[in-house]
Design a protein around this motif. Structure first.
Motif, PDB file in Angstrom:
ATOM      1  N   TYR A  30      69.353   8.305  39.154  1.00 48.88           N
ATOM      2  CA  TYR A  30      70.366   7.347  40.191  1.00 48.88           C
ATOM      3  C   TYR A  30      70.069   7.606  41.502  1.00 48.88           C
ATOM      4  O   TYR A  30      69.957   6.480  42.067  1.00 48.88           O
ATOM      5  CB  TYR A  30      71.696   7.932  39.540  1.00 48.88           C
ATOM      6  N   GLU A  31      69.950   8.875  42.046  1.00 49.44           N
ATOM      7  CA  GLU A  31      69.405   9.050  43.615  1.00 49.44           C
ATOM      8  C   GLU A  31      68.566   8.334  43.893  1.00 49.44           C
ATOM      9  O   GLU A  31      68.328   7.682  44.969  1.00 49.44           O
ATOM     10  CB  GLU A  31      69.647  10.528  43.575  1.00 49.44           C
ATOM     11  N   ARG A  32      67.464   8.496  42.958  1.00 49.99           N
ATOM     12  CA  ARG A  32      66.052   7.640  43.379  1.00 49.99           C
ATOM     13  C   ARG A  32      66.278   6.075  43.426  1.00 49.99           C
ATOM     14  O   ARG A  32      65.819   5.460  44.457  1.00 49.99           O
ATOM     15  CB  ARG A  32      65.019   7.893  42.623  1.00 49.99           C
ATOM     16  N   LEU A  33      67.133   5.708  42.618  1.00 51.57           N
ATOM     17  CA  LEU A  33      67.462   4.295  42.621  1.00 51.57           C
ATOM     18  C   LEU A  33      68.339   3.689  43.805  1.00 51.57           C
ATOM     19  O   LEU A  33      68.002   2.824  44.382  1.00 51.57           O
ATOM     20  CB  LEU A  33      68.171   4.079  41.054  1.00 51.57           C
ATOM     21  N   LYS A  34      69.384   4.681  43.993  1.00 53.78           N
ATOM     22  CA  LYS A  34      70.150   4.342  45.242  1.00 53.78           C
ATOM     23  C   LYS A  34      69.234   4.451  46.334  1.00 53.78           C
ATOM     24  O   LYS A  34      69.679   3.308  47.313  1.00 53.78           O
ATOM     25  CB  LYS A  34      71.258   5.346  45.331  1.00 53.78           C
ATOM     26  N   ALA A  35      68.458   5.306  46.557  1.00 51.34           N
ATOM     27  CA  ALA A  35      67.573   5.275  47.887  1.00 51.34           C
ATOM     28  C   ALA A  35      66.410   4.104  47.931  1.00 51.34           C
ATOM     29  O   ALA A  35      66.261   3.628  49.087  1.00 51.34           O
ATOM     30  CB  ALA A  35      66.727   6.662  47.882  1.00 51.34           C
ATOM     31  N   ALA A  36      65.905   3.772  46.902  1.00 53.11           N
ATOM     32  CA  ALA A  36      64.980   2.870  46.699  1.00 53.11           C
ATOM     33  C   ALA A  36      65.585   1.379  46.743  1.00 53.11           C
ATOM     34  O   ALA A  36      64.715   0.387  47.124  1.00 53.11           O
ATOM     35  CB  ALA A  36      64.082   3.219  45.501  1.00 53.11           C
ATOM     36  N   VAL A  37      66.580   1.004  46.219  1.00 52.23           N
ATOM     37  CA  VAL A  37      67.041  -0.388  46.040  1.00 52.23           C
ATOM     38  C   VAL A  37      68.251  -0.485  46.890  1.00 52.23           C
ATOM     39  O   VAL A  37      69.461  -0.394  46.404  1.00 52.23           O
ATOM     40  CB  VAL A  37      67.193  -0.423  44.410  1.00 52.23           C
ATOM     41  N   GLY A  89      67.299 -15.147  34.232  1.00 46.17           N
ATOM     42  CA  GLY A  89      66.109 -14.557  34.676  1.00 46.17           C
ATOM     43  C   GLY A  89      66.130 -13.581  35.683  1.00 46.17           C
ATOM     44  O   GLY A  89      65.009 -12.991  35.846  1.00 46.17           O
ATOM     45  N   LEU A  90      67.122 -13.609  36.947  1.00 41.37           N
ATOM     46  CA  LEU A  90      66.944 -12.739  37.741  1.00 41.37           C
ATOM     47  C   LEU A  90      67.018 -11.329  37.555  1.00 41.37           C
ATOM     48  O   LEU A  90      66.364 -10.547  38.372  1.00 41.37           O
ATOM     49  CB  LEU A  90      68.220 -13.005  38.790  1.00 41.37           C
ATOM     50  N   SER A  91      67.596 -10.875  36.554  1.00 41.04           N
ATOM     51  CA  SER A  91      67.722  -9.381  35.784  1.00 41.04           C
ATOM     52  C   SER A  91      66.089  -9.109  35.623  1.00 41.04           C
ATOM     53  O   SER A  91      65.711  -7.801  35.760  1.00 41.04           O
ATOM     54  CB  SER A  91      68.457  -9.042  34.736  1.00 41.04           C
ATOM     55  N   ALA A  92      65.425  -9.745  34.902  1.00 43.19           N
ATOM     56  CA  ALA A  92      64.090  -9.886  34.627  1.00 43.19           C
ATOM     57  C   ALA A  92      63.104  -9.749  35.800  1.00 43.19           C
ATOM     58  O   ALA A  92      62.305  -8.604  35.879  1.00 43.19           O
ATOM     59  CB  ALA A  92      63.460 -10.604  33.857  1.00 43.19           C
ATOM     60  N   ALA A  93      63.400 -10.514  36.844  1.00 44.57           N
ATOM     61  CA  ALA A  93      62.752 -10.725  38.024  1.00 44.57           C
ATOM     62  C   ALA A  93      62.958  -9.238  38.889  1.00 44.57           C
ATOM     63  O   ALA A  93      61.737  -8.732  39.536  1.00 44.57           O
ATOM     64  CB  ALA A  93      63.238 -11.920  38.950  1.00 44.57           C
ATOM     65  N   ILE A  94      64.048  -8.618  39.099  1.00 43.93           N
ATOM     66  CA  ILE A  94      64.149  -7.566  39.993  1.00 43.93           C
ATOM     67  C   ILE A  94      63.537  -6.518  39.314  1.00 43.93           C
ATOM     68  O   ILE A  94      63.145  -5.599  40.181  1.00 43.93           O
ATOM     69  CB  ILE A  94      65.827  -7.233  40.242  1.00 43.93           C
ATOM     70  N   LEU A  95      63.618  -6.332  37.958  1.00 42.10           N
ATOM     71  CA  LEU A  95      62.755  -4.900  37.530  1.00 42.10           C
ATOM     72  C   LEU A  95      61.195  -4.969  37.831  1.00 42.10           C
ATOM     73  O   LEU A  95      60.610  -4.174  37.533  1.00 42.10           O
ATOM     74  CB  LEU A  95      62.968  -4.899  35.976  1.00 42.10           C
ATOM     75  N   ASP A  96      60.382  -6.213  38.311  1.00 48.21           N
ATOM     76  CA  ASP A  96      59.585  -6.226  38.829  1.00 48.21           C
ATOM     77  C   ASP A  96      59.306  -5.806  40.372  1.00 48.21           C
ATOM     78  O   ASP A  96      57.918  -5.784  40.799  1.00 48.21           O
ATOM     79  CB  ASP A  96      58.585  -7.715  38.548  1.00 48.21           C
ATOM     80  N   MET A  97      60.377  -5.549  40.871  1.00 47.67           N
ATOM     81  CA  MET A  97      60.155  -4.697  42.374  1.00 47.67           C
ATOM     82  C   MET A  97      59.616  -3.683  42.245  1.00 47.67           C
ATOM     83  O   MET A  97      59.503  -2.811  41.290  1.00 47.67           O
ATOM     84  CB  MET A  97      61.530  -4.419  42.550  1.00 47.67           C
ATOM     85  N   ASP A  98      58.639  -3.421  43.434  1.00 49.05           N
ATOM     86  CA  ASP A  98      57.978  -2.077  43.574  1.00 49.05           C
ATOM     87  C   ASP A  98      58.670  -1.142  44.185  1.00 49.05           C
ATOM     88  O   ASP A  98      59.542  -1.725  45.269  1.00 49.05           O
ATOM     89  CB  ASP A  98      56.745  -2.162  44.302  1.00 49.05           C
ATOM     90  N   ILE A  99      58.828   0.087  43.845  1.00 47.52           N
ATOM     91  CA  ILE A  99      59.566   1.258  44.465  1.00 47.52           C
ATOM     92  C   ILE A  99      58.831   2.549  44.541  1.00 47.52           C
ATOM     93  O   ILE A  99      57.687   2.721  43.984  1.00 47.52           O
ATOM     94  CB  ILE A  99      60.993   1.509  43.410  1.00 47.52           C
ATOM     95  N   GLU A 100      59.252   3.325  45.492  1.00 50.66           N
ATOM     96  CA  GLU A 100      58.593   4.367  45.737  1.00 50.66           C
ATOM     97  C   GLU A 100      58.877   5.635  44.848  1.00 50.66           C
ATOM     98  O   GLU A 100      59.936   5.651  44.385  1.00 50.66           O
ATOM     99  CB  GLU A 100      58.563   4.725  47.174  1.00 50.66           C
TER     100      GLU A 100
END
Length: 100
Positions: A30-37, A89-100
């Motif tokens: 969760y913390e990684r998610l919070k920082a990255a998105v 389809g936006l839910s599938a699209a966002i999962l293609d986002m690159d994160i660190e």
């Protein structure tokens, strides 16, 4: 890495507003998610379709982030010419986002 590696997503809509929830598979991510998105990154990711603000809400008890995107559906279901009128389809699209 792609966001889909640590999270799943759900999308909802009302009028010309879409919301996307991004939910960590594991509580420790969760913390990684919070920082990255961030709201800014989500707005940039959907720059070609979102004309309004993007607001992020944090839901730490369930390890999720919810993004409300204003002006995201081409005027709404009854007005848009978009193929995916509801923006599901936006839910599938966002999962293609690159994160660190």
């Amino acid at each position: 890495m792609k966001l889909r590696e640590i999270a799943h997503s759900r999308t909802g809509d009302k009028g010309n507003t879409s919301n996307i929830s991004v939910i960590a598979y594991r509580p420790e991510d969760y913390e990684r998610l919070k920082a990255a998105v961030t709201a800014e990154k989500v707005k940039a990711f959907f720059a070609d379709i979102v004309t309004g603000d993007v607001v992020r809400y944090e839901l730490p008890n369930i390890g999720a982030l919810n993004f409300v995107m204003y002006g995201a559906l081409g005027g709404g279901v009854t007005r848009t010419l978009a193929h995916d009128m509801h923006g599901k389809g936006l839910s599938a699209a966002i999962l293609d986002m690159d994160i660190e």
